[in-house]
Design a protein around this motif. Structure first.
Motif, PDB file in Angstrom:
ATOM      1  N   VAL A 151       0.846  -1.190   0.000  1.00 53.83           N
ATOM      2  CA  VAL A 151       0.000   0.000   0.000  1.00 53.83           C
ATOM      3  C   VAL A 151       0.886   1.246   0.000  1.00 53.83           C
ATOM      4  N   ILE A 152       0.647   2.135  -0.971  1.00 59.16           N
ATOM      5  CA  ILE A 152       1.448   3.335  -1.181  1.00 59.16           C
ATOM      6  C   ILE A 152       0.647   4.549  -0.728  1.00 59.16           C
ATOM      7  N   ALA A 153       1.243   5.391   0.108  1.00 56.97           N
ATOM      8  CA  ALA A 153       0.595   6.618   0.580  1.00 56.97           C
ATOM      9  C   ALA A 153       1.046   7.795  -0.264  1.00 56.97           C
ATOM     10  N   ASP A 154       0.115   8.683  -0.579  1.00 55.97           N
ATOM     11  CA  ASP A 154       0.463   9.930  -1.246  1.00 55.97           C
ATOM     12  C   ASP A 154       1.052  10.885  -0.214  1.00 55.97           C
ATOM     13  N   ILE A 155       2.217  11.448  -0.512  1.00 55.41           N
ATOM     14  CA  ILE A 155       2.900  12.343   0.422  1.00 55.41           C
ATOM     15  C   ILE A 155       2.939  13.748  -0.179  1.00 55.41           C
ATOM     16  N   VAL A 156       2.231  14.663   0.468  1.00 50.07           N
ATOM     17  CA  VAL A 156       2.215  16.063   0.045  1.00 50.07           C
ATOM     18  C   VAL A 156       3.069  16.833   1.048  1.00 50.07           C
ATOM     19  N   MET A 157       4.334  17.037   0.727  1.00 51.70           N
ATOM     20  CA  MET A 157       5.218  17.683   1.703  1.00 51.70           C
ATOM     21  C   MET A 157       5.726  19.031   1.195  1.00 51.70           C
ATOM     22  N   GLY A 158       4.963  19.646   0.302  1.00 50.84           N
ATOM     23  CA  GLY A 158       5.273  20.988  -0.144  1.00 50.84           C
ATOM     24  C   GLY A 158       4.351  21.997   0.502  1.00 50.84           C
ATOM     25  N   HIS A 159       3.160  22.148  -0.048  1.00 54.00           N
ATOM     26  CA  HIS A 159       2.211  23.157   0.404  1.00 54.00           C
ATOM     27  C   HIS A 159       1.323  22.639   1.537  1.00 54.00           C
ATOM     28  N   ASN A 160       0.939  23.535   2.448  1.00 52.76           N
ATOM     29  CA  ASN A 160      -0.017  23.267   3.520  1.00 52.76           C
ATOM     30  C   ASN A 160      -1.220  24.197   3.375  1.00 52.76           C
ATOM     31  N   SER A 161      -2.330  23.815   4.002  1.00 53.05           N
ATOM     32  CA  SER A 161      -3.545  24.632   3.953  1.00 53.05           C
ATOM     33  C   SER A 161      -4.266  24.561   5.296  1.00 53.05           C
ATOM     34  N   GLY A 162      -5.072  25.589   5.573  1.00 55.01           N
ATOM     35  CA  GLY A 162      -6.002  25.526   6.695  1.00 55.01           C
ATOM     36  C   GLY A 162      -5.490  25.987   8.035  1.00 55.01           C
ATOM     37  N   GLY A 163      -4.319  26.628   8.094  1.00 54.63           N
ATOM     38  CA  GLY A 163      -3.804  27.102   9.370  1.00 54.63           C
ATOM     39  C   GLY A 163      -4.469  28.394   9.817  1.00 54.63           C
ATOM     40  N   GLY A 164      -4.110  28.819  11.009  1.00 53.62           N
ATOM     41  CA  GLY A 164      -4.613  30.078  11.537  1.00 53.62           C
ATOM     42  C   GLY A 164      -3.849  31.263  10.968  1.00 53.62           C
ATOM     43  N   LEU A 165      -4.484  32.437  11.013  1.00 52.89           N
ATOM     44  CA  LEU A 165      -3.880  33.645  10.470  1.00 52.89           C
ATOM     45  C   LEU A 165      -2.891  34.240  11.470  1.00 52.89           C
ATOM     46  N   GLN A 166      -1.692  34.587  10.994  1.00 46.86           N
ATOM     47  CA  GLN A 166      -0.689  35.207  11.847  1.00 46.86           C
ATOM     48  C   GLN A 166       0.171  36.152  11.011  1.00 46.86           C
ATOM     49  N   TYR A 167       0.767  37.119  11.700  1.00 45.34           N
ATOM     50  CA  TYR A 167       1.632  38.073  11.006  1.00 45.34           C
ATOM     51  C   TYR A 167       2.971  37.412  10.695  1.00 45.34           C
ATOM     52  N   ASN A 168       3.425  37.567   9.450  1.00 44.16           N
ATOM     53  CA  ASN A 168       4.702  37.019   9.014  1.00 44.16           C
ATOM     54  C   ASN A 168       5.640  38.186   8.722  1.00 44.16           C
ATOM     55  N   PRO A 169       6.631  38.423   9.596  1.00 39.82           N
ATOM     56  CA  PRO A 169       7.526  39.576   9.401  1.00 39.82           C
ATOM     57  C   PRO A 169       8.374  39.461   8.143  1.00 39.82           C
ATOM     58  N   TYR A 170       8.613  38.239   7.661  1.00 34.84           N
ATOM     59  CA  TYR A 170       9.403  38.077   6.445  1.00 34.84           C
ATOM     60  C   TYR A 170       8.636  38.547   5.216  1.00 34.84           C
ATOM     61  N   ARG A 171       7.322  38.495   5.285  1.00 34.57           N
ATOM     62  CA  ARG A 171       6.477  38.945   4.188  1.00 34.57           C
ATOM     63  C   ARG A 171       5.813  40.286   4.488  1.00 34.57           C
ATOM     64  N   ASP A 172       5.917  40.708   5.753  1.00 31.49           N
ATOM     65  CA  ASP A 172       5.218  41.907   6.201  1.00 31.49           C
ATOM     66  C   ASP A 172       3.744  41.831   5.819  1.00 31.49           C
ATOM     67  N   ALA A 173       3.160  40.682   6.134  1.00 36.41           N
ATOM     68  CA  ALA A 173       1.751  40.442   5.807  1.00 36.41           C
ATOM     69  C   ALA A 173       1.221  39.340   6.701  1.00 36.41           C
ATOM     70  N   GLU A 174      -0.101  39.268   6.817  1.00 38.44           N
ATOM     71  CA  GLU A 174      -0.719  38.186   7.562  1.00 38.44           C
ATOM     72  C   GLU A 174      -0.882  36.975   6.639  1.00 38.44           C
ATOM     73  N   VAL A 175      -0.530  35.821   7.180  1.00 40.25           N
ATOM     74  CA  VAL A 175      -0.536  34.587   6.398  1.00 40.25           C
ATOM     75  C   VAL A 175      -1.183  33.478   7.228  1.00 40.25           C
ATOM     76  N   PHE A 176      -1.880  32.560   6.580  1.00 37.10           N
ATOM     77  CA  PHE A 176      -2.498  31.424   7.275  1.00 37.10           C
ATOM     78  C   PHE A 176      -1.450  30.333   7.484  1.00 37.10           C
ATOM     79  N   SER A 177      -0.554  30.582   8.419  1.00 38.12           N
ATOM     80  CA  SER A 177       0.585  29.686   8.603  1.00 38.12           C
ATOM     81  C   SER A 177       0.722  29.163  10.030  1.00 38.12           C
ATOM     82  N   LEU A 178      -0.279  29.408  10.876  1.00 35.39           N
ATOM     83  CA  LEU A 178      -0.221  28.946  12.265  1.00 35.39           C
ATOM     84  C   LEU A 178      -0.996  27.638  12.408  1.00 35.39           C
ATOM     85  N   PHE A 179      -0.255  26.567  12.709  1.00 39.50           N
ATOM     86  CA  PHE A 179      -0.866  25.248  12.885  1.00 39.50           C
ATOM     87  C   PHE A 179      -0.575  24.767  14.304  1.00 39.50           C
ATOM     88  N   ASN A 180      -1.634  24.677  15.118  1.00 41.72           N
ATOM     89  CA  ASN A 180      -1.526  24.135  16.472  1.00 41.72           C
ATOM     90  C   ASN A 180      -2.853  23.486  16.830  1.00 41.72           C
TER      91      ASN A 180
END
Length: 481
Positions: A151-180
């Motif tokens: 049995v082979i599993a599909d592995i998506v290890m690039g993009h993520n989706s569905g996190g919480g919104l947080q400020y990203n100083p590297y982009r100087d913008a809010e991004v949905f990148s908080l996963f907890n």
């Protein structure tokens, strides 16, 4: 004689009705070969005596937006015995973790890698993934193993989706990148924030073409490496503990091939990468860098081009225009997948009228073939036959005898104990014949697909008149003694 057979495929709507002329008389045809009773079926050898040590094909065990929601693992479980008996040795399942779309997710919007159908996420009452519960997944894996299927599993290890919104100083913008635990990661494992995406304090961007760049995991960050494959409780180790035997890496253009190699070195198992590129040299370079097989998109595009676009088989005879021609042991061939068969994709797909022609090519040549779930459901009898031929007679060196507008003829040399085969494809509207020099001296021949009723014989030099039905194919080998 003419025999028309209609095949149907249904997923709520009638998709196609196909007609194949398995054998007909024409000016190209020695009609006397079809006179009398049909006896060729009684002349076939028992092919089980020729089964290869590495016999087996990969089954893509899903299509886009599978139904019914929440029960797919059980649906697949009912098909395992049939697939095993048909010669399938691996099945490929969609990404098992919980996606941002919850019970509607096909797994390509990964949110919680460790939630395979056992946590309530973001206030939802739905615990199962679109495919089922963790227990149903484990039951399916166990049943597969009981029937000698990995049995082979599909592995998506690039993009993520569905996190919480947080400020990203590297982009100087809010991004949905908080996963907890409160934001799309109820398992509490592999919590993430903006430091784990691009750009970050280590690198500005990934090595390839990004998909959802704001939440593109940065594999250069040690924390990301550890949680994906490095730790004893990493994503890879967790999936292996569920019983998965290998990995299909999604959209590998978005990250360096060295990360696939790192995963495989630590986790092990069979793997294949989705490098969506029709350039065989690009595929070969990725295979060499990653140490992993790749889906042969170059082969797919050549089949699409010759069968549907150009309606000219000449390109099938060109040298080195597929990964399977450059590196057959690392080429995973296919005719269709969940992306090519989406209703929204009408440009990059092989038509249903030509599907079996494409499968006849794939299942007689080298490479590791993939069968698409919906195609198997539509053409079960024909694909069972082709899979059996692949697992038995499709051995030895490949010699292309003819590649012209309407005809493609290929010979597999076989081995000392295996007679090999000859594939004859014909995309014209009339039956074709061709005098072919075979490897068989003074032998009676039979079409192991039953698409031709002719029973040709070879002479003392191995020559024989072979047949191919209009818009179809025949696969010739020697008759039983």
């Amino acid at each position: 004689m003419k025999k028309n057979t209609k095949y149907y495929i249904k997923t709520g709507l009638l998709i196609g009705t196909l007609a194949f002329n398995f054998s007909s008389c024409s000016e190209d045809d020695d009609s006397t070969a079809n006179d009398g009773e049909v006896t060729s079926q009684f002349l076939k050898m028992d092919l089980s005596q020729f089964e290869k040590e590495d016999a087996g094909v990969l089954m893509q065990a899903f299509y886009w937006d599978v139904e019914p929601i929440g029960d797919w693992y059980n649906v697949i479980g009912e098909k395992i015995e049939d697939w095993s008996a048909s010669g399938v040795n691996r099945i490929w399942l969609p990404a098992p973790g919980k996606g941002a779309a919850g019970s509607f997710s096909m797994g390509y919007d990964p949110m919680d890698y460790f939630d395979v159908g056992e946590f309530s996420q973001r206030g939802s009452d739905s615990v199962e993934t679109r495919f089922g519960s963790r227990q149903e997944l484990e039951n399916l894996i166990q049943k597969s193993h009981d029937n000698d299927i990995e049995v082979i599993a599909d592995i998506v290890m690039g993009h993520n989706s569905g996190g919480g919104l947080q400020y990203n100083p590297y982009r100087d913008a809010e991004v949905f990148s908080l996963f907890n635990e409160e934001n799309g990661n109820a398992s509490g494992k592999f919590n993430r924030n903006f430091e784990h995406y691009h750009p970050n304090g280590i690198v500005d961007s990934d090595e390839g073409a990004l998909f959802f760049a704001e939440t593109d995991l940065s594999h250069a960050v040690p924390y990301v490496q550890e949680w994906l494959w490095g730790r004893d409780d990493s994503v890879g180790e967790f999936y292996k503990s569920l019983g998965f035997d290998g990995w299909r890496f999604d959209y590998v253009k978005s990250f360096a091939p060295k990360w696939v190699k790192a995963w495989n070195d630590k986790i092990g198992g069979f793997s294949v990468g989705e490098n969506f590129d029709g350039n065989e040299k690009v595929l070969k370079e990725w295979v060499d860098a990653s140490g992993s097989p790749a889906f042969d998109f170059a082969c797919f595009y050549r089949l699409d081009e010759t069968l549907d676009r150009a309606k000219d088989l000449t390109a099938l005879g060109e040298a080195d225009n597929m990964l399977r021609k450059l590196d057959p042991s690392n080429a995973v061939t296919f005719v269709a997948n969940h992306d090519t068969e989406k209703e929204t994709n009408q440009d990059n797909r092989i038509s249903y009228a030509n599907k079996l022609l494409a499968y006849s090519y794939m299942l007689t040549h080298d490479g590791y073939p993939t069968i698409f779930y919906l195609d198997y459901e539509a053409f079960k009898g024909q694909l069972k036959t082709l899979i059996q031929i692949y697992n038995t007679l499709a051995v030895g060196n490949i010699e292309i005898i003819e590649a012209s507008k309407d005809e493609y003829i290929m010979k597999r040399s076989g081995s000392e104990d295996n007679p090999g085969l000859i594939l004859y494809m014909n995309i014209s509207k009339q039956t074709k014949t061709k005098t072919v020099k075979t490897n068989w001296i003074n032998k009676t021949l039979v079409d192991y697909t039953d698409n031709s009723r002719a029973i040709p014989t070879t002479d003392s030099e191995g020559n024989a008149i072979l047949y191919a039905p209009a818009g179809g194919y025949a696969i010739w080998s020697v008759a039983k003694e």
